[in-house]
Design an enzyme around this catalytic site. Structure first.
Site, PDB file in Angstrom:
ATOM      1  N   GLU A  56       8.338   2.196  -4.704  1.00 26.42           N
ATOM      2  CA  GLU A  56       8.435   0.771  -5.023  1.00 26.42           C
ATOM      3  C   GLU A  56       9.003   0.509  -6.411  1.00 26.42           C
ATOM      4  O   GLU A  56       9.681  -0.506  -6.624  1.00 26.42           O
ATOM      5  CB  GLU A  56       7.060   0.107  -4.885  1.00 26.42           C
ATOM      6  CG  GLU A  56       6.559  -0.003  -3.462  1.00 26.42           C
ATOM      7  CD  GLU A  56       5.764   1.202  -2.991  1.00 26.42           C
ATOM      8  OE1 GLU A  56       5.210   1.161  -1.868  1.00 26.42           O
ATOM      9  OE2 GLU A  56       5.688   2.200  -3.757  1.00 26.42           O
ATOM     10  N   PHE A 118      -9.260  -2.978   2.272  1.00 25.49           N
ATOM     11  CA  PHE A 118      -8.315  -1.867   2.207  1.00 25.49           C
ATOM     12  C   PHE A 118      -6.968  -2.326   1.660  1.00 25.49           C
ATOM     13  O   PHE A 118      -6.407  -3.310   2.126  1.00 25.49           O
ATOM     14  CB  PHE A 118      -8.123  -1.263   3.609  1.00 25.49           C
ATOM     15  CG  PHE A 118      -7.117  -0.152   3.662  1.00 25.49           C
ATOM     16  CD1 PHE A 118      -7.361   1.054   3.034  1.00 25.49           C
ATOM     17  CD2 PHE A 118      -5.909  -0.321   4.331  1.00 25.49           C
ATOM     18  CE1 PHE A 118      -6.428   2.080   3.076  1.00 25.49           C
ATOM     19  CE2 PHE A 118      -4.972   0.698   4.381  1.00 25.49           C
ATOM     20  CZ  PHE A 118      -5.228   1.911   3.743  1.00 25.49           C
ATOM     21  N   GLN A 119      -6.480  -1.621   0.679  1.00 20.63           N
ATOM     22  CA  GLN A 119      -5.216  -1.899  -0.014  1.00 20.63           C
ATOM     23  C   GLN A 119      -5.175  -3.307  -0.603  1.00 20.63           C
ATOM     24  O   GLN A 119      -4.127  -3.943  -0.671  1.00 20.63           O
ATOM     25  CB  GLN A 119      -4.018  -1.662   0.903  1.00 20.63           C
ATOM     26  CG  GLN A 119      -3.789  -0.180   1.191  1.00 20.63           C
ATOM     27  CD  GLN A 119      -2.440   0.127   1.795  1.00 20.63           C
ATOM     28  OE1 GLN A 119      -1.843  -0.704   2.470  1.00 20.63           O
ATOM     29  NE2 GLN A 119      -1.934   1.332   1.550  1.00 20.63           N
ATOM     30  N   LYS A 168      -1.616 -11.656   4.683  1.00 22.01           N
ATOM     31  CA  LYS A 168      -1.089 -11.330   6.003  1.00 22.01           C
ATOM     32  C   LYS A 168      -1.262 -12.473   6.996  1.00 22.01           C
ATOM     33  O   LYS A 168      -0.391 -12.707   7.846  1.00 22.01           O
ATOM     34  CB  LYS A 168      -1.758 -10.059   6.529  1.00 22.01           C
ATOM     35  CG  LYS A 168      -1.079  -9.496   7.767  1.00 22.01           C
ATOM     36  CD  LYS A 168      -1.580  -8.106   8.102  1.00 22.01           C
ATOM     37  CE  LYS A 168      -0.806  -7.512   9.272  1.00 22.01           C
ATOM     38  NZ  LYS A 168      -1.262  -6.126   9.585  1.00 22.01           N
ATOM     39  N   MET A 487      15.151  12.425 -27.114  1.00 24.47           N
ATOM     40  CA  MET A 487      14.771  11.491 -28.173  1.00 24.47           C
ATOM     41  C   MET A 487      13.390  11.820 -28.717  1.00 24.47           C
ATOM     42  O   MET A 487      13.130  11.665 -29.918  1.00 24.47           O
ATOM     43  CB  MET A 487      14.815  10.049 -27.650  1.00 24.47           C
ATOM     44  CG  MET A 487      14.765   9.011 -28.754  1.00 24.47           C
ATOM     45  SD  MET A 487      16.172   9.098 -29.901  1.00 24.47           S
ATOM     46  CE  MET A 487      17.424   8.229 -28.979  1.00 24.47           C
TER      47      MET A 487
END
Length: 590
Positions: A56, A118-119, A168, A487
């Site tokens: 993602e 959940f999630q 949802k 760096m």
């Protein structure tokens, strides 16, 4: 209002219709349970293209590359919980660099919000500090308006990322969809784009009467559109004054133009930084006085009257107090200045300007980007100079990861147009460049797109080679491989007594074999004499390529203004550093 296009449309179908009405062409995303209704709606239509990434964070960076190279709003689609939290780095990157994005995140059904389902994650709470605005849509009847409003917020004023969190059940419930009659606006967010005419007059007077003027322009000019860059070039030519760009502003003024004195800031040119310090009128257009630009604030351009033109009023007087603040769009301000300059035909002090250019040319004579290329080891600067030689006459776009290679790319690759240079400026996100390059390539399928990378940064999102393979995206990854987090190693050498704690990469992959595993082509070069042929072979290959260029492990990126030092305290190379030691705090001691 128009009549509903159809009745009994699910929230997911309604969302897709709204995206199509916003003229969205591409969505970068990764599916999950909470957003499956959206993916089902995407499956049933052919107007929106979905690009399946492998992480993602990469989805957001790809959308950033797409947005920055086109001027359009990038669109991201991720699921709830870890899908949303994985997007946070990209959202913060887009916020820091003013990139217009709309990120659609899945959420658990409304009746489960707050139950640790959940999630589930508090996406609006988590993303509030790293987005321009965010929404939690609680009912399907608010969805259409929210989507159109989010695009307005993302692209208006100072651009930025906007999150729409989508439970949802909202996606599955049904509602009529009505296309908007006119562009939807936010009820209270109406950014000022037209500058105050009196302040434009005051600015013109200051600019015309300057003895040692300096234009300092940033990403705001590019965000204003291609026309703004043309107006900037026109106005700078009308005045005859010198101009410098920030890292994010490269390409807003042609790099080959004689009035361009190079990038300024921590790794900017000697002439740009000294001109900034000694100027008497500083014209800031679309830049935010970032700490990497200003250095020591008490010593920043101490002799100048400062004009600051910015569409974001909150950026004015935030870091540096200015004498003339002007809120407005960069392109509109430049148009107004040009009209007024033509009307009044002010008389510039040509004698003073000639003397100012003579001073700048003396600083240019130091050749601050000089390096010594031998026969055995490739210098990173040489690698980029040869790369530019072979691509300068082609239609090309450059992205970078973050580190030494990024600064060398900014120094040695010349940008003649806006929207051709994509890099992570404000957040400094390792792993940005490759997925951003994929987004650029999606937007410009016929162009040559190159990600200039370090061997450490490229490992951050290397899984996107799978995305490149799936969609046959011929992105070229040009790795400057010094086997260090370059760096980090440089700062450890300069500021921490050469104690290279955890900056050496002891287990690098064979990048040629890695490319082959993903269906790409791998090339390796470690001899200066073979570099040209390697670059030409890279360009000739039609598919994705990884070029592993072994460069000098100990090379440091100069010029460098140590952290917290003034513009005149630049280190120009190893010999200069030896003569002017640096403290543990990063300050020049002599």
């Amino acid at each position: 209002m128009k009549k509903p296009e159809e009745t009994a449309t699910t929230g997911a179908d309604l969302l897709v219709k709204a995206l199509i009405d916003e003229e969205v062409e591409v969505v970068f995303g990764y599916p999950g349970g909470a957003v499956l209704p959206i993916y089902d709606s995407l499956f049933k239509q052919n107007k929106l293209r979905h690009i399946l990434v492998r992480h993602e964070q990469a989805a957001v960076h790809a959308a950033e590359g797409y947005a920055r190279s086109t001027g359009k709003v990038g669109v991201v689609l991720v699921t709830s919980g870890p899908g949303a939290t994985n997007a946070v780095t990209g959202l913060t990157d887009a916020l820091m660099d003013s990139i217009p994005l709309v990120c659609l995140t899945g959420q658990v059904p409304t009746h489960l919000i707050g139950n640790d389902a959940f999630q589930e994650a508090d996406t609006t709470g988590i993303t509030r500090p790293c987005t321009k605005h965010n929404y939690l849509v609680k009912s399907v009847d608010a969805l259409s308006r929210t989507v159109h409003e989010a695009f307005y917020v993302a692209r208006s004023g100072r651009p930025g990322p906007v999150v729409i969190d989508l439970p949802k059940d909202v996606l599955m419930n049904k509602h009529d969809y009505t296309a908007p009659d006119m562009p939807v606006q936010h009820k209270s967010y109406r950014p000022v784009t037209k500058p105050d005419a009196k302040k434009i007059e005051q600015a013109l007077e200051l600019i015309a009467n300057a003895k040692k003027p300096m234009f300092y322009t940033g990403g705001g000019v590019i965000n204003s559109g291609a026309r703004a860059s043309k107006l900037l070039t026109q106005f700078v030519h009308m005045t005859g004054y010198p101009i410098t760009n920030t890292l994010m502003g490269l390409g807003s003024f042609p790099a080959s133009d004689k009035q361009f004195v190079g990038m300024l800031g921590m790794h900017g040119t000697y002439e740009a930084n000294l001109a900034m310090y000694h100027c008497d009128v500083l014209i800031n257009i679309g830049a935010r006085f970032d700490d990497r630009i200003t250095g020591k604030l008490a010593e920043f351009s101490p002799h100048s009257k400062k004009i600051h033109i910015d569409i974001d009023g909150s950026s004015i007087n935030k870091n540096v107090r200015v004498d003339l603040p002007i809120v407005g769009d960069a392109g509109q301000a430049l148009e107004d200045l040009i009209k007024l300059w033509k009307a009044r035909q002010p008389k510039v002090d040509q004698k003073a300007l000639k003397a100012w250019w003579a001073e700048i040319d003396k600083w240019r004579g130091r050749d601050c980007l000089a390096y010594k290329q031998g026969k055995d080891v490739i210098k990173p600067q040489f690698a980029l100079e040869r790369l530019y030689h072979h691509i300068k006459d082609r239609d090309h776009y450059i992205t970078t990861e973050v580190g030494q290679h990024q600064m060398w790319a900014a120094q040695f690759l010349k940008f003649e147009q806006p929207n051709r240079w994509m890099t992570s400026g404000g957040l400094g996100t390792m792993g940005y460049g490759f997925p951003a390059a994929l987004g650029v390539q999606i937007a410009h399928p016929e162009a040559l797109v190159i990600d200039v990378a370090g061997e450490a940064s490229i490992m951050m999102n290397i899984q996107e080679l799978s995305t490149a393979a799936q969609y046959r995206l011929p992105v070229k990854i040009f790795i400057l491989n010094n086997q260090y987090m370059g760096m980090v190693r440089q700062w450890q050498e300069l500021l921490h007594g050469g104690r290279y704690s955890e900056s050496y990469s002891e287990a690098l992959p064979d990048f040629v074999k890695l490319a082959d595993a993903f269906g790409a082509k791998g090339l390796r070069c470690h001899e200066p004499s073979k570099l040209d042929d390697t670059i030409k072979e890279m360009i000739a290959i039609k598919g994705p390529v990884i070029v592993d260029v072994a460069v000098d492990k100990a090379e440091n990126c100069f010029p460098m203004i140590p952290s917290g030092a003034a513009h005149y305290d630049m280190l120009l190379g190893p010999e200069d550093r030896a003569a002017r030691p640096v403290s543990e705090e990063g300050m020049v001691l002599v």
